[in-house]
Design an enzyme around this catalytic site. Structure first.
Site, PDB file in Angstrom:
ATOM      1  N   HIS A 137       5.855  -1.229   0.494  1.00 17.61           N
ATOM      2  CA  HIS A 137       6.807  -0.130   0.701  1.00 17.61           C
ATOM      3  C   HIS A 137       8.077  -0.572   1.426  1.00 17.61           C
ATOM      4  CE1 HIS A 137       3.410   3.087   0.136  1.00 17.61           C
ATOM      5  NE2 HIS A 137       3.869   2.619  -1.011  1.00 17.61           N
ATOM      6  N   GLY A 204      -6.884   1.540   8.307  1.00 19.69           N
ATOM      7  CA  GLY A 204      -5.890   2.517   8.764  1.00 19.69           C
ATOM      8  C   GLY A 204      -5.020   3.123   7.693  1.00 19.69           C
TER       9      GLY A 204
HETATM   10  C1  BJW Z   1      -6.215   4.834  12.281  1.00 19.63           C
HETATM   11  C2  BJW Z   1      -5.907   4.893  13.606  1.00 19.63           C
HETATM   12  C3  BJW Z   1      -6.248   3.782  14.358  1.00 19.63           C
HETATM   13  C4  BJW Z   1      -5.252   6.724  12.784  1.00 19.63           C
HETATM   14  N1  BJW Z   1      -6.840   2.742  13.773  1.00 19.63           N
HETATM   15  N2  BJW Z   1      -6.813   3.794  11.720  1.00 19.63           N
HETATM   16  C5  BJW Z   1      -0.886   9.799  -8.745  1.00 19.63           C
HETATM   17  C6  BJW Z   1      -1.348  11.059  -8.364  1.00 19.63           C
HETATM   18  C7  BJW Z   1      -0.529  11.937  -7.629  1.00 19.63           C
HETATM   19  C8  BJW Z   1       0.755  11.557  -7.249  1.00 19.63           C
HETATM   20  C9  BJW Z   1       1.197  10.317  -7.613  1.00 19.63           C
HETATM   21  C10 BJW Z   1       0.384   9.466  -8.365  1.00 19.63           C
HETATM   22  N3  BJW Z   1       1.093   8.313  -8.576  1.00 19.63           N
HETATM   23  C11 BJW Z   1       2.286   8.425  -7.958  1.00 19.63           C
HETATM   24  C12 BJW Z   1       2.390   9.631  -7.387  1.00 19.63           C
HETATM   25  C13 BJW Z   1       3.562  10.151  -6.599  1.00 19.63           C
HETATM   26  C14 BJW Z   1       3.653   9.587  -5.204  1.00 19.63           C
HETATM   27  C15 BJW Z   1       2.338   9.821  -4.478  1.00 19.63           C
HETATM   28  O1  BJW Z   1       1.522   8.927  -4.313  1.00 19.63           O
HETATM   29  N4  BJW Z   1       2.138  10.995  -3.962  1.00 19.63           N
HETATM   30  C16 BJW Z   1       0.891  11.293  -3.231  1.00 19.63           C
HETATM   31  C17 BJW Z   1       1.244  11.659  -1.800  1.00 19.63           C
HETATM   32  C18 BJW Z   1       0.115  12.343  -3.945  1.00 19.63           C
HETATM   33  N5  BJW Z   1       3.997   8.161  -5.247  1.00 19.63           N
HETATM   34  C19 BJW Z   1       5.223   7.712  -5.376  1.00 19.63           C
HETATM   35  O2  BJW Z   1       6.170   8.470  -5.524  1.00 19.63           O
HETATM   36  C20 BJW Z   1       5.416   6.216  -5.382  1.00 19.63           C
HETATM   37  N6  BJW Z   1       6.257   5.822  -6.451  1.00 19.63           N
HETATM   38  C21 BJW Z   1       5.931   6.006  -7.744  1.00 19.63           C
HETATM   39  O3  BJW Z   1       4.860   6.477  -8.089  1.00 19.63           O
HETATM   40  O4  BJW Z   1       6.895   5.594  -8.624  1.00 19.63           O
HETATM   41  C22 BJW Z   1       6.674   5.796 -10.016  1.00 19.63           C
HETATM   42  C23 BJW Z   1       7.875   5.233 -10.734  1.00 19.63           C
HETATM   43  C24 BJW Z   1       7.700   4.228 -11.657  1.00 19.63           C
HETATM   44  C25 BJW Z   1       8.820   3.715 -12.338  1.00 19.63           C
HETATM   45  C26 BJW Z   1      10.085   4.218 -12.066  1.00 19.63           C
HETATM   46  C27 BJW Z   1      10.268   5.227 -11.135  1.00 19.63           C
HETATM   47  C28 BJW Z   1       9.144   5.738 -10.469  1.00 19.63           C
HETATM   48  C29 BJW Z   1       6.126   5.754  -4.111  1.00 19.63           C
HETATM   49  C30 BJW Z   1       5.389   6.090  -2.871  1.00 19.63           C
HETATM   50  C31 BJW Z   1       6.230   5.695  -1.650  1.00 19.63           C
HETATM   51  C32 BJW Z   1       5.593   6.131  -0.355  1.00 19.63           C
HETATM   52  N7  BJW Z   1       6.513   5.959   0.722  1.00 19.63           N
HETATM   53  C33 BJW Z   1       6.087   6.237   2.096  1.00 19.63           C
HETATM   54  C34 BJW Z   1       7.331   6.240   2.977  1.00 19.63           C
HETATM   55  C35 BJW Z   1       7.831   4.814   3.246  1.00 19.63           C
HETATM   56  C36 BJW Z   1       9.130   4.811   3.974  1.00 19.63           C
HETATM   57  C37 BJW Z   1       9.074   5.405   5.333  1.00 19.63           C
HETATM   58  O5  BJW Z   1       8.300   4.962   6.192  1.00 19.63           O
HETATM   59  O6  BJW Z   1       9.833   6.344   5.556  1.00 19.63           O
HETATM   60  O7  BJW Z   1       5.146   5.240   2.509  1.00 19.63           O
HETATM   61  S1  BJW Z   1       5.176   7.755   2.261  1.00 19.63           S
HETATM   62  C38 BJW Z   1       4.055   7.133   3.468  1.00 19.63           C
HETATM   63  O8  BJW Z   1       2.724   7.124   2.930  1.00 19.63           O
HETATM   64  C39 BJW Z   1       4.444   5.668   3.688  1.00 19.63           C
HETATM   65  C40 BJW Z   1       3.094   5.012   3.796  1.00 19.63           C
HETATM   66  O9  BJW Z   1       3.203   3.625   3.523  1.00 19.63           O
HETATM   67  C41 BJW Z   1       2.269   5.762   2.812  1.00 19.63           C
HETATM   68  C42 BJW Z   1       0.781   5.661   3.073  1.00 19.63           C
HETATM   69  O10 BJW Z   1       0.422   6.350   4.223  1.00 19.63           O
HETATM   70  P1  BJW Z   1      -0.720   5.763   5.200  1.00 19.63           P
HETATM   71  O11 BJW Z   1      -0.271   4.507   5.802  1.00 19.63           O
HETATM   72  O12 BJW Z   1      -1.993   5.748   4.470  1.00 19.63           O
HETATM   73  O13 BJW Z   1      -0.694   6.863   6.363  1.00 19.63           O
HETATM   74  P2  BJW Z   1      -1.580   8.191   6.537  1.00 19.63           P
HETATM   75  O14 BJW Z   1      -0.946   8.948   7.635  1.00 19.63           O
HETATM   76  O15 BJW Z   1      -1.765   8.882   5.255  1.00 19.63           O
HETATM   77  O16 BJW Z   1      -2.999   7.652   6.991  1.00 19.63           O
HETATM   78  C43 BJW Z   1      -3.180   7.052   8.253  1.00 19.63           C
HETATM   79  C44 BJW Z   1      -4.632   6.609   8.392  1.00 19.63           C
HETATM   80  O17 BJW Z   1      -4.769   5.911   9.612  1.00 19.63           O
HETATM   81  C45 BJW Z   1      -5.624   7.793   8.427  1.00 19.63           C
HETATM   82  O18 BJW Z   1      -6.739   7.504   7.601  1.00 19.63           O
HETATM   83  C46 BJW Z   1      -6.046   7.835   9.899  1.00 19.63           C
HETATM   84  O19 BJW Z   1      -7.378   8.291  10.091  1.00 19.63           O
HETATM   85  C47 BJW Z   1      -5.941   6.377  10.274  1.00 19.63           C
HETATM   86  N8  BJW Z   1      -5.779   6.085  11.681  1.00 19.63           N
HETATM   87  N9  BJW Z   1      -5.298   6.152  13.845  1.00 19.63           N
HETATM   88  C48 BJW Z   1      -7.100   2.820  12.425  1.00 19.63           C
HETATM   89  N10 BJW Z   1      -6.001   3.780  15.685  1.00 19.63           N
END
Ligand code: BJW
Ligand code: ZN
Length: 257
Positions: A137, A204
């Site tokens: 990302h 995480g």
């Molecule tokens: C602990 C802890 C401790 C707490 N120790 N653990 C299929 C189905 C439905 C939707 C889609 C699909 N395919 C694509 C989509 C759309 C979309 C998507 O996925 N949406 C879903 C939300 C449903 N995806 C996209 O749009 C992606 N692009 C795409 O599909 O492009 C297609 C395309 C092709 C060709 C041309 C054009 C387009 C892009 C996704 C980009 C995500 N970006 C972000 C922001 C990054 C920039 C920023 O920081 O501002 O990335 S969103 C955010 O989520 C960030 C993260 O990397 C990402 C993942 O989140 P993460 O890290 O998992 O965080 P949390 O909060 O969800 O979880 C935290 C975990 O930690 C929890 O489990 C806690 O319990 C745990 N935790 N304390 C260990 N101490």
């Protein structure tokens, strides 16, 4: 619910699985940085509780209100300045510098895996701090042009997105927003590592964001054993061979020592 200590037998089983594997994929999300003071996205104190992703983390949001998006990233960049790698990042970096066959794939944009690698093995040392993580990302510490290929490390504290010195279009953070494709090279390297891995250590991440989360399913489908480190339930738990329910900063040093 207070966190329980992870049973020693479970930890031992995970350690043995990892030690026996020639190739390990480590896949991390924002939870690995939670103990460094970096907010996660979902969950009780997550960023998306206070901010709407579609107003801030999409190309449409940037086109509509570039200054608002820029200010939000400016705020996150300034809070990141005081964040340091935690014992989880450090244990991982130390362990990666001590063995071969590990590929680290991260969804995080915070640069803390790289900072940990520098802290445990400065670039001047023989191992050079291990291989750089594959960043699916992007990086919040880099700006890129919204039109051309220009990139720069973040510098001053501009209050609005500055123009690109090459083409004049606005600069933006070099992160992947919703609706944008993942960087191609990183994606193919991540999938290749998932195909080869005998064990995938997933730390995480809620594993709700695609296509990134697909890396874990790909590893599982190719026969990798999945070990999950997370204090809460995640979308990949049902594929996990071993679930280590605890914070990364406590579990990883114990697991990888
Ligand atoms: C602990 C802890 C401790 C707490 N120790 N653990 C299929 C189905 C439905 C939707 C889609 C699909 N395919 C694509 C989509 C759309 C979309 C998507 O996925 N949406 C879903 C939300 C449903 N995806 C996209 O749009 C992606 N692009 C795409 O599909 O492009 C297609 C395309 C092709 C060709 C041309 C054009 C387009 C892009 C996704 C980009 C995500 N970006 C972000 C922001 C990054 C920039 C920023 O920081 O501002 O990335 S969103 C955010 O989520 C960030 C993260 O990397 C990402 C993942 O989140 P993460 O890290 O998992 O965080 P949390 O909060 O969800 O979880 C935290 C975990 O930690 C929890 O489990 C806690 O319990 C745990 N935790 N304390 C260990 N101490
Ligand atoms: Zn440009």
């Amino acid at each position: 619910m207070p966190l329980q200590r992870i049973p020693e037998a479970q930890l031992r089983q995970a350690r043995e699985l990892i030690a026996a594997a020639e190739r390990v994929l480590v896949f991390t999300g924002s939870g690995v940085s939670a103990e460094s003071g970096v907010p996660t996205f979902r969950g009780e104190h997550g960023l998306w509780r206070s901010f709407r992703p579609e107003e801030l983390a999409t190309p449409e949001a940037f086109a509509r209100d570039p200054k608002l998006v820029w200010e939000w990233y400016g705020w996150r960049r300034s809070t990141l300045r005081s964040c340091r790698p935690n014992p989880g990042h450090l244990a991982l970096a130390r362990w990666m510098a001590s063995r071969s066959g590990v590929t680290l794939v991260t969804q995080n944009v915070d640069g803390l895996h790289e900072a940990a690698a520098r802290a445990v093995a400065p670039p001047s040392s023989a191992r050079g701090g291990g291989a750089a993580p594959i960043k699916l990302h992007g990086s919040i510490l880099v700006d890129r042009c919204s039109r051309c290929a220009y990139r720069r490390e973040i510098g001053g504290a501009e209050s609005a997105p500055p123009p690109c010195p090459e083409c004049g279009a606005l600069l933006r953070p070099d992160v992947v927003w919703f609706g944008e494709p993942l960087p191609e090279r990183e994606w193919s390297r991540a999938i290749a590592a998932a195909s080869r891995a005998e064990v995938a250590l997933v730390v995480g991440t809620s594993a709700l964001v695609y296509p990134a989360a697909g890396v874990v399913y790909h590893a599982a489908a190719r026969g990798a054993s999945i070990v999950v480190v997370d204090p809460d339930a995640t979308a990949v738990d049902r594929h996990a061979h071993i679930l280590l329910r605890g914070p990364a900063g406590a579990v990883l040093p114990d697991l990888l020592r």
